[in-house]
Write an enzyme that holds these catalytic residues in place. Structure first.
Site, PDB file in Angstrom:
ATOM      1  N   SER A   9      44.807   5.291  -1.976  1.00 30.38           N
ATOM      2  CA  SER A   9      44.995   7.420  -2.285  1.00 30.38           C
ATOM      3  C   SER A   9      43.350   7.117  -2.059  1.00 30.38           C
ATOM      4  O   SER A   9      42.832   7.815  -3.192  1.00 30.38           O
ATOM      5  CB  SER A   9      45.345   7.623  -3.242  1.00 30.38           C
ATOM      6  OG  SER A   9      45.441   8.907  -3.667  1.00 30.38           O
ATOM      7  N   HIS A  34      46.501   6.682   1.760  1.00 26.84           N
ATOM      8  CA  HIS A  34      47.175   7.631   1.105  1.00 26.84           C
ATOM      9  C   HIS A  34      46.379   9.046   1.434  1.00 26.84           C
ATOM     10  O   HIS A  34      45.131   9.093   0.765  1.00 26.84           O
ATOM     11  CB  HIS A  34      47.935   7.398   0.047  1.00 26.84           C
ATOM     12  CG  HIS A  34      49.049   7.452  -0.396  1.00 26.84           C
ATOM     13  ND1 HIS A  34      49.564   8.123  -0.170  1.00 26.84           N
ATOM     14  CD2 HIS A  34      48.714   8.886  -1.599  1.00 26.84           C
ATOM     15  CE1 HIS A  34      50.742   9.116  -0.813  1.00 26.84           C
ATOM     16  NE2 HIS A  34      49.714   9.251  -2.328  1.00 26.84           N
ATOM     17  N   ASP A  36      46.636  12.757  -0.506  1.00 29.73           N
ATOM     18  CA  ASP A  36      47.041  13.743  -1.379  1.00 29.73           C
ATOM     19  C   ASP A  36      47.050  14.802  -1.716  1.00 29.73           C
ATOM     20  O   ASP A  36      45.222  15.563  -1.055  1.00 29.73           O
ATOM     21  CB  ASP A  36      46.788  13.282  -2.239  1.00 29.73           C
ATOM     22  CG  ASP A  36      47.280  12.378  -3.153  1.00 29.73           C
ATOM     23  OD1 ASP A  36      49.233  11.855  -3.066  1.00 29.73           O
ATOM     24  OD2 ASP A  36      46.207  11.097  -3.518  1.00 29.73           O
ATOM     25  N   MET A  38      47.511  19.058  -2.169  1.00 35.24           N
ATOM     26  CA  MET A  38      48.545  19.801  -3.230  1.00 35.24           C
ATOM     27  C   MET A  38      47.462  21.608  -3.187  1.00 35.24           C
ATOM     28  O   MET A  38      46.319  21.570  -2.316  1.00 35.24           O
ATOM     29  CB  MET A  38      47.111  19.590  -4.617  1.00 35.24           C
ATOM     30  CG  MET A  38      47.678  17.254  -4.999  1.00 35.24           C
ATOM     31  SD  MET A  38      46.975  17.110  -6.332  1.00 35.24           S
ATOM     32  CE  MET A  38      46.846  15.675  -6.323  1.00 35.24           C
ATOM     33  N   HIS A  67      50.678  12.843   2.197  1.00 37.86           N
ATOM     34  CA  HIS A  67      51.910  13.193   0.542  1.00 37.86           C
ATOM     35  C   HIS A  67      51.337  14.685   0.347  1.00 37.86           C
ATOM     36  O   HIS A  67      50.384  14.805  -0.209  1.00 37.86           O
ATOM     37  CB  HIS A  67      51.519  12.185  -0.830  1.00 37.86           C
ATOM     38  CG  HIS A  67      52.156  12.491  -1.360  1.00 37.86           C
ATOM     39  ND1 HIS A  67      51.686  11.855  -2.843  1.00 37.86           N
ATOM     40  CD2 HIS A  67      53.556  13.282  -1.939  1.00 37.86           C
ATOM     41  CE1 HIS A  67      52.824  12.400  -4.008  1.00 37.86           C
ATOM     42  NE2 HIS A  67      53.466  12.934  -3.731  1.00 37.86           N
ATOM     43  N   MET A  69      51.908  17.917  -1.118  1.00 39.51           N
ATOM     44  CA  MET A  69      52.382  18.179  -2.630  1.00 39.51           C
ATOM     45  C   MET A  69      52.569  19.728  -2.486  1.00 39.51           C
ATOM     46  O   MET A  69      51.428  20.652  -3.865  1.00 39.51           O
ATOM     47  CB  MET A  69      51.681  18.185  -3.639  1.00 39.51           C
ATOM     48  CG  MET A  69      52.372  16.055  -4.017  1.00 39.51           C
ATOM     49  SD  MET A  69      50.797  15.072  -5.175  1.00 39.51           S
ATOM     50  CE  MET A  69      49.682  15.058  -3.814  1.00 39.51           C
ATOM     51  N   MET A 138      57.642   9.305  -7.785  1.00 38.20           N
ATOM     52  CA  MET A 138      56.559   9.535  -8.667  1.00 38.20           C
ATOM     53  C   MET A 138      56.611   8.666  -9.999  1.00 38.20           C
ATOM     54  O   MET A 138      57.920   9.103 -10.972  1.00 38.20           O
ATOM     55  CB  MET A 138      56.278  11.350  -9.102  1.00 38.20           C
ATOM     56  CG  MET A 138      55.904  12.237  -7.312  1.00 38.20           C
ATOM     57  SD  MET A 138      54.839  11.344  -6.666  1.00 38.20           S
ATOM     58  CE  MET A 138      53.471  11.579  -7.157  1.00 38.20           C
ATOM     59  N   ASP A 178      53.973   5.532  -6.524  1.00 37.00           N
ATOM     60  CA  ASP A 178      53.045   6.564  -6.433  1.00 37.00           C
ATOM     61  C   ASP A 178      52.164   7.103  -8.089  1.00 37.00           C
ATOM     62  O   ASP A 178      53.504   8.038  -8.428  1.00 37.00           O
ATOM     63  CB  ASP A 178      53.225   8.032  -6.201  1.00 37.00           C
ATOM     64  CG  ASP A 178      51.310   9.037  -5.288  1.00 37.00           C
ATOM     65  OD1 ASP A 178      50.376   8.235  -6.226  1.00 37.00           O
ATOM     66  OD2 ASP A 178      51.916   9.160  -4.640  1.00 37.00           O
TER      67      ASP A 178
HETATM   68  C1  DX5 Z   1      49.066  11.850  -7.950  1.00 35.31           C
HETATM   69  C2  DX5 Z   1      48.828  12.033  -6.543  1.00 35.31           C
HETATM   70  C3  DX5 Z   1      48.459  10.056  -6.442  1.00 35.31           C
HETATM   71  C4  DX5 Z   1      47.345   9.817  -7.276  1.00 35.31           C
HETATM   72  C5  DX5 Z   1      47.518   8.546  -7.368  1.00 35.31           C
HETATM   73  O1  DX5 Z   1      49.694  13.227  -7.557  1.00 35.31           O
HETATM   74  O2  DX5 Z   1      50.660  12.126  -5.649  1.00 35.31           O
HETATM   75  O3  DX5 Z   1      48.598   9.675  -5.058  1.00 35.31           O
HETATM   76  O4  DX5 Z   1      45.706   9.589  -6.502  1.00 35.31           O
HETATM   77  O5  DX5 Z   1      46.291   8.068  -8.316  1.00 35.31           O
HETATM   78  P1  DX5 Z   1      46.459   6.776  -9.647  1.00 35.31           P
HETATM   79  O6  DX5 Z   1      46.592   5.721  -8.839  1.00 35.31           O
HETATM   80  O7  DX5 Z   1      44.806   6.640 -10.061  1.00 35.31           O
HETATM   81  O8  DX5 Z   1      47.473   7.262 -10.872  1.00 35.31           O
HETATM   82 ZN    ZN Z   2      49.853  10.602  -3.476  1.00 39.16          ZN
END
Ligand code: DX5
Ligand code: ZN
Length: 231
Positions: A9, A34, A36, A38, A67, A69, A138, A178
């Site tokens: 990620s 990956h 992320d 948000m 991903h 969110m 998750m 994840d």
């Molecule tokens: C969390 C994200 C993850 C995050 C994971 O909200 O969706 O992808 O980057 O990070 P680690 O591996 O540090 O828990």
């Molecule tokens: Zn993620």
């Protein structure tokens, strides 16, 4: 489908040197990158949009695993696919019309996935299994990197595996995890049935960086799968 895929990620990368950090993951043997996304509403943090996704696309030929969110993901799916997303995962919690959204992703030319938060029963994705390629369990509450793995997730992964087997698409749908995945938590998730490991801090904050951390994570997972005592 027992081969393990590692999806670093970039949330934990240095955003000032994103293309360097994406290449480091690639050199370390990453299978997917990956991304992320948000929105500051569905989760309490703001991160990457289509413009930065396009910059990541230029830095690598690896599949981009986006991903989302975000609330109302249907509004932005075309922009992310256009920016280079190969796979798009939406949250069950954000989609009252989940079937319509996963179909939209497929028609846009990307592989659809559905994520469930730790508080959401995995059975809520059962009816869309014929239409998706990935279920994301998750293992932390989404929003931030570096959180602690929620151990009760293991039971949920097993439940997802059973549900996918019942659907008759076991060879086509992967289980992704994840949050809090590192060499100590990877063994249990793969034994339960996860085959795509997302890792942020364990890849980018580890000593030696992605080139050491990715092979370590992979071998922790593969050792567990090969060990009869753990299975
Ligand atoms: C969390 C994200 C993850 C995050 C994971 O909200 O969706 O992808 O980057 O990070 P680690 O591996 O540090 O828990
Ligand atoms: Zn993620």
């Amino acid at each position: 489908m027992t081969d393990i895929l590692i999806a670093p990620s970039v949330l934990s990368a240095d955003f000032g040197h994103l293309d360097r950090d994406v290449r480091l993951a690639e050199e370390g043997g990453a299978d997917w990158i990956h991304v992320d996304v948000m929105d500051g509403r569905f989760v309490p943090n703001l991160t990457i949009g289509p413009a930065v996704t396009r910059a990541i696309r230029r830095a690598t030929d690896l599949p981009l695993d986006v991903h989302l969110m975000i609330e109302s993901p249907e509004r932005l799916i075309p922009a992310f696919v256009e920016a280079g997303a190969d796979r798009v995962t939406v949250h069950q919690e954000t989609c009252p019309h989940l079937h319509r959204v996963v179909t939209q992703i497929r028609e846009a030319g990307a592989h659809p996935g559905v994520a469930v938060n730790p508080g959401t029963p995995v059975g809520t994705v059962r009816d869309v299994l014929p239409f998706i390629d990935l279920v994301l369990i998750m293992t932390v509450n989404p929003g931030f990197g570096g959180q602690e793995f929620i151990a009760t997730s293991n039971r949920k992964i097993a439940e997802a595996k059973e549900m996918i087997e019942d659907s008759g698409r076991a060879g086509e749908i992967r289980i992704q995890v994840d949050g809090g995945i590192d060499p100590s938590t990877a063994p249990s998730v793969v034994v339960e049935g996860a085959s795509v490991l997302v890792a942020g801090s364990a890849v980018y904050r580890a000593q030696g960086g992605p080139e050491i951390a990715i092979p370590e994570l992979r071998s922790a997972a593969e050792r567990a799968l090969a060990s009869p005592t753990l299975r």
